[in-house]
Write an enzyme that holds these catalytic residues in place. Sequence first.
Site, PDB file in Angstrom:
ATOM      1  N   ASP A 183      22.840  50.652  18.405  1.00 59.00           N
ATOM      2  CA  ASP A 183      23.098  50.589  19.843  1.00 59.00           C
ATOM      3  C   ASP A 183      23.737  49.245  20.190  1.00 59.00           C
ATOM      4  O   ASP A 183      23.086  48.202  20.118  1.00 59.00           O
ATOM      5  CB  ASP A 183      21.781  50.760  20.621  1.00 59.00           C
ATOM      6  CG  ASP A 183      22.000  50.804  22.125  1.00 59.00           C
ATOM      7  OD1 ASP A 183      22.160  51.919  22.648  1.00 59.00           O
ATOM      8  OD2 ASP A 183      22.038  49.735  22.762  1.00 59.00           O
ATOM      9  N   TYR A 229      27.981  42.987  24.865  1.00 59.20           N
ATOM     10  CA  TYR A 229      27.278  42.155  23.879  1.00 59.20           C
ATOM     11  C   TYR A 229      28.251  41.300  23.056  1.00 59.20           C
ATOM     12  O   TYR A 229      27.826  40.361  22.390  1.00 59.20           O
ATOM     13  CB  TYR A 229      26.423  43.004  22.920  1.00 59.20           C
ATOM     14  CG  TYR A 229      25.402  43.905  23.591  1.00 59.20           C
ATOM     15  CD1 TYR A 229      25.042  43.736  24.918  1.00 59.20           C
ATOM     16  CD2 TYR A 229      24.795  44.945  22.888  1.00 59.20           C
ATOM     17  CE1 TYR A 229      24.124  44.578  25.535  1.00 59.20           C
ATOM     18  CE2 TYR A 229      23.865  45.788  23.492  1.00 59.20           C
ATOM     19  CZ  TYR A 229      23.545  45.599  24.818  1.00 59.20           C
ATOM     20  OH  TYR A 229      22.639  46.436  25.414  1.00 59.20           O
ATOM     21  N   LYS A 278      28.771  50.920  25.111  1.00 63.90           N
ATOM     22  CA  LYS A 278      28.657  51.071  26.568  1.00 63.90           C
ATOM     23  C   LYS A 278      29.837  50.416  27.270  1.00 63.90           C
ATOM     24  O   LYS A 278      30.346  49.394  26.815  1.00 63.90           O
ATOM     25  CB  LYS A 278      27.347  50.434  27.061  1.00 63.90           C
ATOM     26  CG  LYS A 278      26.134  50.785  26.206  1.00 63.90           C
ATOM     27  CD  LYS A 278      24.837  50.221  26.747  1.00 63.90           C
ATOM     28  CE  LYS A 278      23.714  50.372  25.732  1.00 63.90           C
ATOM     29  NZ  LYS A 278      23.641  49.268  24.748  1.00 63.90           N
ATOM     30  N   HIS A 323      27.244  51.472  31.482  1.00 65.70           N
ATOM     31  CA  HIS A 323      26.156  50.511  31.238  1.00 65.70           C
ATOM     32  C   HIS A 323      25.273  50.329  32.474  1.00 65.70           C
ATOM     33  O   HIS A 323      24.044  50.300  32.366  1.00 65.70           O
ATOM     34  CB  HIS A 323      26.767  49.167  30.809  1.00 65.70           C
ATOM     35  CG  HIS A 323      25.877  48.325  29.963  1.00 65.70           C
ATOM     36  ND1 HIS A 323      26.351  47.505  28.971  1.00 65.70           N
ATOM     37  CD2 HIS A 323      24.532  48.163  29.951  1.00 65.70           C
ATOM     38  CE1 HIS A 323      25.342  46.873  28.390  1.00 65.70           C
ATOM     39  NE2 HIS A 323      24.230  47.260  28.967  1.00 65.70           N
TER      40      HIS A 323
END
Length: 274
Positions: free
Chosen positions: A45, A50, A75, A108
Amino acid sequence: MVPTITLNDGVRIPQLGFGVFQIDPGADTEQAVGKALEAGYRHIDTAQMYGNEESVGKAIAASGLARDELFVTTKLNNDRHGRDEAQKALEESLTALGLDHVDLYLIHWPLPQRDDYVETWRGLEQAKAAGRVRSIGVSNFQVAHLDRLAAETDTVPAVNQIELHPDFTQDELRAYHRDHGIATEAWSPIGQGGELLQLQEITALAEKYGKSAAQVVLRWHLQLGNIVFPKSATPARIEENLDVFGFELADDDVATLSALDAGNRLGPDPDEMN
Ligand code: NAD
């Protein structure tokens, strides 16, 4: 070893995966994901936010695993909402990951004040029709946001990924998901490794079962039917968090953990995140 859950579009997702939030891009992410794949995780994930998709992709390539053995989620970044923009952002994620499709693509955050998540969802529907993603879902959506997707679009999200742990059990959303065929993904499943794991009720159960507090909490999620992807960059913990299939909590112990709900949200309130 890890059971799968069948999503509302027929796609199967491993119920336990590996989360990579706050693992630095580069060697840290490559090592952590490499270790996770070696340990037996087959579900990763990540998110454009990120900043480590490229490193996740390198670790996947280096693993030598066949693409169809892996389940990869990413996402949509908050600044990429919109029907066309979402599809462009997905293409960027695919390039970074070095993949021709992801298994699951999520919005997200709903960013309700922007009022464009319905249009953005149509972009995800188109990406799925084009074969760039097998399943589409959402993250941090509240009941009102899910209701709008149901009223205004043709596709029920396969999952809603929400903050969820024993002291924040999200009963209303879980009931909604159950009634509408949406799988529940729990983020920060072990409460970010903080005070939750020190609670007396949890440490007592850890002692009773001869497991760690994190393992007891992960087991609680699995028995409730939640999909989890605990994060760790520590090899021993990466192994520990996967080693949760050799024991089962008694029903009253599951209930004890559920009763810890205290509304302890650790992250932002989705209605206020804009
Ligand atoms: P988590 O609950 O998985 O906790 C991770 C932290 O717990 C680690 O940093 C470490 O400090 C500690 N830890 C890990 N294993 C442990 C163990 N066995 N014993 C004791 N402590 C341990 O928190 P998270 O990283 O926030 O959530 C997991 C994943 O969920 C993320 O990596 C990300 O993929 C996803 N996520 C999604 C959203 C979203 O908005 N959709 C938000 C946050 C996280």
